[in-house]
Design an enzyme around this catalytic site. Sequence first.
Site, short mmCIF file in Angstrom:
data_model
loop_
_atom_site.label_atom_id
_atom_site.label_comp_id
_atom_site.label_asym_id
_atom_site.label_seq_id
_atom_site.Cartn_x
_atom_site.Cartn_y
_atom_site.Cartn_z
N HIS A 1 -1.58 0.55 7.41
CA HIS A 1 -2.19 0.69 6.10
C HIS A 1 -1.95 2.13 5.66
O HIS A 1 -1.72 3.02 6.49
CB HIS A 1 -3.68 0.38 6.14
CG HIS A 1 -4.31 0.30 4.78
ND1 HIS A 1 -3.79 -0.46 3.77
CD2 HIS A 1 -5.43 0.89 4.27
CE1 HIS A 1 -4.54 -0.35 2.70
NE2 HIS A 1 -5.54 0.47 2.96
N CYS B 1 0.81 -1.22 0.00
CA CYS B 1 0.00 0.00 0.00
C CYS B 1 0.84 1.27 0.00
O CYS B 1 0.48 2.26 -0.64
CB CYS B 1 -0.97 0.01 1.18
SG CYS B 1 -0.19 -0.20 2.81
N ASP C 1 -8.28 4.56 -1.48
CA ASP C 1 -7.77 3.34 -0.85
C ASP C 1 -7.89 2.22 -1.86
O ASP C 1 -8.99 1.73 -2.15
CB ASP C 1 -8.57 3.04 0.42
CG ASP C 1 -8.09 1.79 1.13
OD1 ASP C 1 -7.19 1.10 0.60
OD2 ASP C 1 -8.62 1.48 2.21
#
Length: 207
Positions: free
Chosen positions: A74, A19, A94
């Site tokens: 994250h 990520c 996201d």
Amino acid sequence: MSLTPPELPQDAAYTPYWCEENVYLLIQSFLRNTSLSEIWEVFAVFISNHSKTVALWNQKLSKEPGQPVIWDYHVVAVLRPRKFSSNLHSWVYDLDTRLDLPVTWNSKLERSYSSFQSCQHRNNSLFRVVSANVYLDRFASDRSHMLARTPPGTLPNPNYLQPAPPYPPLRGPQCMSTHNLMNFVSMLSFNDYGDVFDIKGISGFFA
């Protein structure tokens, strides 16, 4: 007045489990669009806590619908309008969510933390907000955090826990280190990589 958020670039790079790199390249793409930068402030937001166990709902990698994923950290990208009014929104990008892409910050907060207060305290999230330029200039990862560990007495295993992105490791032009990812993941407030907020503070920053 309303602002339509930019669509996800068609060539946006995405590698599952990476990520921080996905967001780095996405922000890089956003900043190449000068008209976008005139309207929106762009941020990388690291989500973690001191125990490295954060609960997020509506993630693609959830084993069961309605159940959270527990991550050590994250990262998402957030666009905040430079001129605020009551009917303008910040938007979250996201790439690992089951929600819309992008989704408003308020909706993301409500639906990613719908059971937030019922979680154990160790799963409560903190948020490090990093401006786009700081992130692009000062972030670096040699991907060593994703190398498979080997038992003592065995030969080193150069394999990654998850398939690595097809491009070279990222390193910002002002970064002296080859790997400072954990400085961004850390939720200690006293470092030079953005500001740390709790759930109430981050709501005020982006709402």
